[in-house]
Design an enzyme around this catalytic site. Sequence first.
Site, PDB file in Angstrom:
ATOM      1  CB  CYS A 128      -0.931  -0.128   1.305  1.00 29.51           C
ATOM      2  SG  CYS A 128      -1.794  -1.438   1.434  1.00 29.51           S
ATOM      3  N   GLY A 242      -0.567 -16.944  -6.540  1.00 32.76           N
ATOM      4  CA  GLY A 242      -0.577 -16.289  -7.843  1.00 32.76           C
ATOM      5  C   GLY A 242      -1.137 -17.235  -9.074  1.00 32.76           C
TER       6      GLY A 242
END
Length: 304
Positions: A128, A242
């Site tokens: 973030c 992933g």
Amino acid sequence: MANLQVEICGVKFNNPVIAASGTYGFGREFDEIYDISQIGGVSTKGLTLEARLGNPVPRIAESSSVILNAVGLQNPGVEHFIKHDLPWLKEKGVVVIANVAGRTLEDYEGICKRLNGLVDMVELNISCPNVRAGGMALGIRPENIEEVTVITKKQLTKTPLIVKLSPNVESIITNAKAAERGGADCISLINTLTGMVIDIEKRKPVIANNTGGVSGAGIKPIAVRMVYEASHAVNIPVIGMGGIMTGEDAIEFMMAGASAVQVGTANFYDVNAMPKIIDGMNKWLDKHQIKSVNEIVKTATLNG
């Protein structure tokens, strides 16, 4: 059937299939469909010190074999989680991994101090934008990764620390080593790639935030490569993720070097994805007469 039990940093998992953060909430909705105690663990929705409403909509978009999201860490805050969600998760008997995020180093320090000893593991979301990093995610530069890891590890005296690595970096090996130097007990990767989808009629990005995190089957080869590189560069366990959609995908990640895997976007395509992945792993191991899933970890070798 093969033994699917794994142990990471002293934490025992019934199997290596963990719900990835942000795709499973706190597990309540999925438990209405199947008993979530059959999966290995849950990495919670990203938690912040205070409740967050997230980004404006639209914040989800689809593209070929992938999904983009810019949800913005919408969550009820750590205190609500501790009071309302954590007791329920503990009753389910799954490993509870608290995924945490912040905009400052003090945010990470505070939330980890609050969670110390309450959950089985803590996973740092350092992708973030961070105030002290000049708006850049802490997970981009190795020096920032090491710094936030050192600070949070000091608070987690009773709880193993997982550092979740971003793929949007110059060297995944360098950043994996930075997390290890900082005191991480484990690393997980990859977090989402950064992407954009454009509405060609409006000539504008589909997502209100313009860009979003790319996940799904289409990113799997990138993730496998990074898991291989990172796992061969550090001496701590790796959790891979992933684009895992099948049991064979999970086997591939573990051969690359992962001790366990996290499943995210597959849960959007099929609410029963994780039970099916566990079953698929079992069938593959039985077919190849492998008694324990731990036997396949880091067994892939390069050509030449």
